[in-house]
Design a protein around this motif. Structure first.
Motif, PDB file in Angstrom:
ATOM      1  N   LYS A  34       3.510  25.212 -46.955  1.00 53.51           N
ATOM      2  CA  LYS A  34       2.759  23.962 -46.981  1.00 53.51           C
ATOM      3  C   LYS A  34       1.750  23.992 -48.123  1.00 53.51           C
ATOM      4  O   LYS A  34       1.101  25.013 -48.355  1.00 53.51           O
ATOM      5  CB  LYS A  34       2.027  23.729 -45.661  1.00 53.51           C
ATOM      6  N   VAL A  35       1.624  22.844 -48.815  1.00 55.21           N
ATOM      7  CA  VAL A  35       0.765  22.755 -49.988  1.00 55.21           C
ATOM      8  C   VAL A  35      -0.423  21.858 -49.685  1.00 55.21           C
ATOM      9  O   VAL A  35      -0.262  20.696 -49.307  1.00 55.21           O
ATOM     10  CB  VAL A  35       1.537  22.203 -51.208  1.00 55.21           C
ATOM     11  N   GLU A  36      -1.632  22.419 -49.827  1.00 57.25           N
ATOM     12  CA  GLU A  36      -2.837  21.644 -49.571  1.00 57.25           C
ATOM     13  C   GLU A  36      -2.921  20.477 -50.548  1.00 57.25           C
ATOM     14  O   GLU A  36      -2.695  20.632 -51.746  1.00 57.25           O
ATOM     15  CB  GLU A  36      -4.071  22.528 -49.701  1.00 57.25           C
ATOM     16  N   GLY A  37      -3.243  19.294 -50.030  1.00 64.01           N
ATOM     17  CA  GLY A  37      -3.319  18.097 -50.847  1.00 64.01           C
ATOM     18  C   GLY A  37      -2.018  17.328 -50.886  1.00 64.01           C
ATOM     19  O   GLY A  37      -2.001  16.140 -51.223  1.00 64.01           O
ATOM     20  N   THR A  38      -0.923  17.991 -50.534  1.00 62.10           N
ATOM     21  CA  THR A  38       0.397  17.347 -50.490  1.00 62.10           C
ATOM     22  C   THR A  38       0.859  17.152 -49.060  1.00 62.10           C
ATOM     23  O   THR A  38       1.318  16.076 -48.683  1.00 62.10           O
ATOM     24  CB  THR A  38       1.426  18.188 -51.266  1.00 62.10           C
ATOM     25  N   ASP A  39       0.750  18.203 -48.262  1.00 60.98           N
ATOM     26  CA  ASP A  39       1.136  18.125 -46.856  1.00 60.98           C
ATOM     27  C   ASP A  39      -0.072  17.642 -46.048  1.00 60.98           C
ATOM     28  O   ASP A  39      -0.858  18.436 -45.522  1.00 60.98           O
ATOM     29  CB  ASP A  39       1.623  19.489 -46.360  1.00 60.98           C
ATOM     30  N   THR A  40      -0.222  16.328 -45.970  1.00 67.82           N
ATOM     31  CA  THR A  40      -1.430  15.732 -45.400  1.00 67.82           C
ATOM     32  C   THR A  40      -1.475  15.755 -43.880  1.00 67.82           C
ATOM     33  O   THR A  40      -2.503  15.415 -43.289  1.00 67.82           O
ATOM     34  CB  THR A  40      -1.573  14.276 -45.886  1.00 67.82           C
ATOM     35  N   ASP A  71       5.176  31.377 -50.756  1.00 64.32           N
ATOM     36  CA  ASP A  71       5.749  30.669 -51.893  1.00 64.32           C
ATOM     37  C   ASP A  71       5.924  31.670 -53.030  1.00 64.32           C
ATOM     38  O   ASP A  71       5.066  31.803 -53.896  1.00 64.32           O
ATOM     39  CB  ASP A  71       4.836  29.516 -52.321  1.00 64.32           C
TER      40      ASP A  71
END
Length: 247
Positions: A34-40, A71
């Motif tokens: 999960k990517v912070e700022g993308t996976d809201t 990742d």
């Protein structure tokens, strides 16, 4: 083994295990990253000391799932003469065997550890009310690579859980691996704990702790690195005895 729940304060037999591990790399771990700022739809704890609180429930928490993801980044390989002449670079994925584990402490004071190395899988319906999924040997399915399941109906029996990942095989380089743990409590926003990068030469990263606070849940980002299981156990006051072993 006879002590797979690890109620005793020793991991000597566990670390003598010669279980064969996969060393499968990143295929499943990367699939769930999960990517912070993308996976809201996730709450991120991305700095050491950050905490999140879930209030107690009269009916318990259901099944709490703690999954590991990472990742894996590509790293540059050494150039040969032809590469240099052509101005060519070569890259490859980090070759590491990354595994998930936890230390647990029960309200009655009993302590232990769960991890696939040593076949320490725990139990869901009896103490410690935490089950390890085991080492994923193929790495060809979607979802978490390895995960822990906590029986939230017995959350009152659990005092604290310390979640870590460790690199058994391959050079520790956490900046390239970028591990995280994902905590899913039914009815709550999923939480993601991502450690800061540091001490990349040390093979064990304590990512976070899940603590029982008046039967609620407190999650904290720890981001601490250790040279071995024994040092980690001492640092957090678990007092377990470890002995070197091989997979």
């Amino acid at each position: 083994m006879s002590r797979e729940n690890l109620s005793a304060d020793s991991l000597i037999e566990a670390t003598r295990s010669r279980a064969k591990f996969s060393g499968h790399g990143s295929s499943k771990g990367a699939a769930g990253y999960k990517v912070e700022g993308t996976d809201t739809n996730y709450e991120f704890l991305s700095a050491s000391g950050q905490t999140s609180i879930i209030n107690p429930r009269a009916d318990g928490f259901g099944t709490i799932r703690i999954g590991a993801a990472w990742d894996m980044m590509k790293v540059r390989q050494k150039q040969n003469i032809m590469d240099k002449a052509l101005g060519r670079t070569r890259t490859k994925l980090m070759d590491v065997d990354l595994d998930l584990g936890c230390l647990y402490e029960m309200q009655d004071g009993s302590r232990g550890a769960l991890q696939a190395f040593g076949n320490l899988y725990g139990a869901f319906d009896r103490p410690p009310f935490i089950r390890h999924s085991g080492d994923e040997r193929e790495g060809d399915e979607e979802g978490d690579d390895e995960y822990l399941e906590v029986n939230g109906s017995h959350w009152a029996d659990i005092k604290r859980i310390l979640v870590y990942v460790y690199i058994y095989d391959g050079a520790p380089h956490w900046a390239s691996v970028k591990p995280q743990i994902q905590i899913n409590v039914p009815g709550e926003t999923p939480m993601v704990v991502t450690p800061g990068v540091g001490k990349s030469e040390l093979p064990i990263c304590v990512i976070g702790a899940i603590e029982n606070v008046r039967n609620g849940i407190k999650l904290e980002n720890f981001t601490e690195y250790y040279p071995g299981h024994a040092e980690m156990s001492r640092a957090f006051g678990w007092g377990l005895s470890w002995e070197d072993g091989k997979k």
